[in-house]
Design a protein around this motif. Structure first.
Motif, short mmCIF file in Angstrom:
data_model
loop_
_atom_site.label_atom_id
_atom_site.label_comp_id
_atom_site.label_asym_id
_atom_site.label_seq_id
_atom_site.Cartn_x
_atom_site.Cartn_y
_atom_site.Cartn_z
N ASP A 1 0.86 -1.18 0.00
CA ASP A 1 0.00 0.00 0.00
C ASP A 1 0.89 1.23 0.00
OD1 ASP A 1 -1.75 2.08 0.53
OD2 ASP A 1 -2.96 0.94 1.92
N ASP A 2 0.94 1.93 -1.12
CA ASP A 2 1.80 3.09 -1.33
C ASP A 2 3.24 2.62 -1.56
OD1 ASP A 2 2.13 5.75 -1.85
OD2 ASP A 2 1.75 6.44 0.18
N GLY A 3 4.16 3.53 -1.65
CA GLY A 3 5.55 3.18 -1.94
C GLY A 3 5.86 3.10 -3.41
N PHE A 4 4.94 3.56 -4.25
CA PHE A 4 5.15 3.50 -5.69
C PHE A 4 6.39 4.28 -6.11
CE2 PHE A 4 4.07 5.63 -9.85
CZ PHE A 4 4.34 4.53 -10.65
N GLN A 5 6.63 5.43 -5.48
CA GLN A 5 7.78 6.25 -5.84
C GLN A 5 9.08 5.78 -5.20
OE1 GLN A 5 4.82 7.54 -4.83
NE2 GLN A 5 4.12 8.40 -6.77
N ASN A 6 8.98 4.83 -4.25
CA ASN A 6 10.16 4.34 -3.54
C ASN A 6 10.84 3.25 -4.38
OD1 ASN A 6 11.90 2.86 -1.76
ND2 ASN A 6 10.81 3.73 -0.02
N PRO A 7 12.10 3.44 -4.79
CA PRO A 7 12.75 2.48 -5.69
C PRO A 7 13.45 1.33 -4.97
CG PRO A 7 14.20 4.34 -5.36
CD PRO A 7 12.96 4.62 -4.53
N SER A 8 13.38 1.28 -3.65
CA SER A 8 14.22 0.31 -2.92
C SER A 8 13.83 -1.14 -3.14
CB SER A 8 14.19 0.63 -1.42
OG SER A 8 12.88 0.53 -0.90
N LEU A 9 12.53 -1.41 -3.33
CA LEU A 9 12.05 -2.79 -3.47
C LEU A 9 11.46 -3.00 -4.86
CD1 LEU A 9 11.44 -5.55 -2.11
CD2 LEU A 9 9.23 -4.58 -1.41
N HIS A 10 11.85 -4.07 -5.51
CA HIS A 10 11.32 -4.40 -6.84
C HIS A 10 9.82 -4.69 -6.76
CE1 HIS A 10 10.97 -6.30 -10.79
NE2 HIS A 10 10.31 -7.27 -10.18
N LYS A 11 9.06 -4.08 -7.68
CA LYS A 11 7.63 -4.35 -7.77
C LYS A 11 7.37 -5.20 -9.01
CE LYS A 11 7.66 0.05 -5.80
NZ LYS A 11 8.72 1.06 -5.88
N ASP A 12 6.64 -6.28 -8.83
CA ASP A 12 6.30 -7.12 -9.96
C ASP A 12 5.16 -6.53 -10.78
OD1 ASP A 12 7.95 -9.73 -9.63
OD2 ASP A 12 7.20 -9.28 -7.62
N LEU A 13 4.29 -5.77 -10.12
CA LEU A 13 3.17 -5.13 -10.80
C LEU A 13 2.81 -3.86 -10.03
CD1 LEU A 13 1.11 -5.65 -13.17
CD2 LEU A 13 -0.45 -6.51 -11.42
N SER A 14 2.74 -2.74 -10.74
CA SER A 14 2.39 -1.47 -10.11
C SER A 14 1.05 -0.98 -10.64
CB SER A 14 3.47 -0.41 -10.37
OG SER A 14 4.64 -0.69 -9.63
N LEU A 15 0.06 -0.94 -9.75
CA LEU A 15 -1.27 -0.45 -10.07
C LEU A 15 -1.37 0.98 -9.56
CD1 LEU A 15 -3.23 -3.56 -8.73
CD2 LEU A 15 -2.38 -3.20 -11.07
N VAL A 16 -1.62 1.93 -10.43
CA VAL A 16 -1.66 3.33 -10.03
C VAL A 16 -3.09 3.85 -10.12
CG1 VAL A 16 -0.83 5.65 -10.52
CG2 VAL A 16 0.72 3.70 -10.74
N LEU A 17 -3.58 4.38 -9.00
CA LEU A 17 -4.95 4.88 -8.91
C LEU A 17 -4.98 6.37 -9.22
CD1 LEU A 17 -5.12 2.13 -7.53
CD2 LEU A 17 -6.57 3.17 -5.77
#
Length: 340
Positions: A142-158
């Motif tokens: 929940d949130d952290g989209f702009q934080n590059p520290s952890l790899h995201k497999d899928l980013s859903l942007v509201l």
């Protein structure tokens, strides 16, 4: 954190925004570069990020809850990972609603922890490593989209269709957390929330990259205690006006409103003033689930009194495109398995 200025959400650039534009440009440059950095860590668990382009509420928490509920029906064991904004603990720590307060872990974490395992961590990779030891198979961040520290497999942007990118400027001149043209590069799917015509810029950026665009709607649940009475509505969330509008759109009689900063920790003076005004003017107090989560865990009789006098307007997220969303997630999980 103070309340977001009204000029952020206007479609035009105000004089105040222009005065802050040089600082905004520098902030956007730094934030955009940071977003595009290579992640420092990748979890052994799939990470689905639920984020937004701007500060303030777009419905991430109800969206996360609805998505987790559907994932459970699909046989998954999701868990939530978030920073715990508004709380004093840095984590990583598993949230226990019977033990922790909003001052410890933040109001959002308390709400999520009632539904699924929830870990707060200022260090997202450390939080993911903590969750890897629990009986879960998928992380909803929940949130952290702009934080590059952890790899995201899928980013859903509201995106809230009522406000979109606001005035289109970055902090502090506008609400964008980084330039939209940079943020879209890290977006895998756009989710348009609610009604309005302010999401056109976001949809255009997504269309140029052939990103899937889904739709969702926040639905207000019935509360008989709010019918036929005059209300004093109060909220300390990203955009209190959105909460007040939801009440009015539902047909409730909003006689007075009080706005506070996002994640506001109510003072005794705040509580006393709200109770006094309600009793003096014969008004029913009503607030949000997040505000109630903070009130119920604050120490002091005055806060328990305010909580007892207040009703909550509960909302849920309806996702008409839910099957398509689940399909995207399944594709993501299959590709991840194949790659590993």
């Amino acid at each position: 954190m103070g309340k977001a200025p009204d000029f952020w959400w206007k479609p035009h650039v105000s004089v105040a925004a222009l005065a802050l534009a040089p600082v905004s440009w520098v902030y956007g440059l730094i934030a955009g570069r940071r977003m595009l950095q290579r992640p420092k860590a990748k979890s052994t668990l799939p990470v689905i990020c639920i984020g937004n382009f701007v500060v303030g509420g777009t419905g991430k928490t109800p969206f996360a809850l609805q998505l987790a509920d559907r994932l459970k029906t699909e046989g998954h064991k999701p868990a939530f990972l978030l920073r715990g904004y508004g709380g004093r603990l840095k984590g990583p720590i598993a949230v226990d609603p019977s033990k922790h307060t909003a001052a410890d872990v933040g109001d959002e974490a308390l709400l999520l922890a009632k539904f699924a395992p929830t870990v707060i961590a200022a260090d997202r990779p450390a939080g993911a490593a903590f969750l890897e030891k629990l009986p879960v198979d998928l992380i909803l961040m929940d949130d952290g989209f702009q934080n590059p520290s952890l790899h995201k497999d899928l980013s859903l942007v509201l995106i809230d269709c009522a406000v979109g990118f606001g005035n289109g400027l970055c902090l502090p001149a506008g609400p964008l957390r980084a330039p939209a043209q940079k943020q879209i590069l890290k977006t895998d799917c756009l989710v348009l929330i609610g009604e309005g015509d302010r999401a056109e810029a976001a949809a255009h950026l997504a269309g140029r990259r052939a990103l899937p665009i889904l739709h969702a709607q926040i639905t207000v649940e019935e509360n008989p205690a709010l019918e036929g009475v005059k209300l004093l509505a109060y909220a300390g969330i990203g955009r209190p006006q959105k909460f007040f509008k939801s009440l009015k759109d539902k047909g409730y009689k909003v006689a007075a409103t009080r706005s506070f900063a996002d994640h506001h920790e109510f003072s005794e003076a705040d509580a006393r003033a709200l109770i006094t005004q309600a009793e003096r003017d014969g008004l029913q107090l009503v607030t949000t689930a997040k505000d109630m989560a903070r009130l119920e865990t604050q120490k002091g009789e005055i806060f328990h009194w305010l909580a007892a006098r207040s009703e909550v307007l509960h909302v849920r997220m309806d996702i008409p495109d839910e099957d398509r969303l689940i399909g995207l997630i399944k594709d993501c999980l299959r590709n991840r398995t194949f790659k590993t």
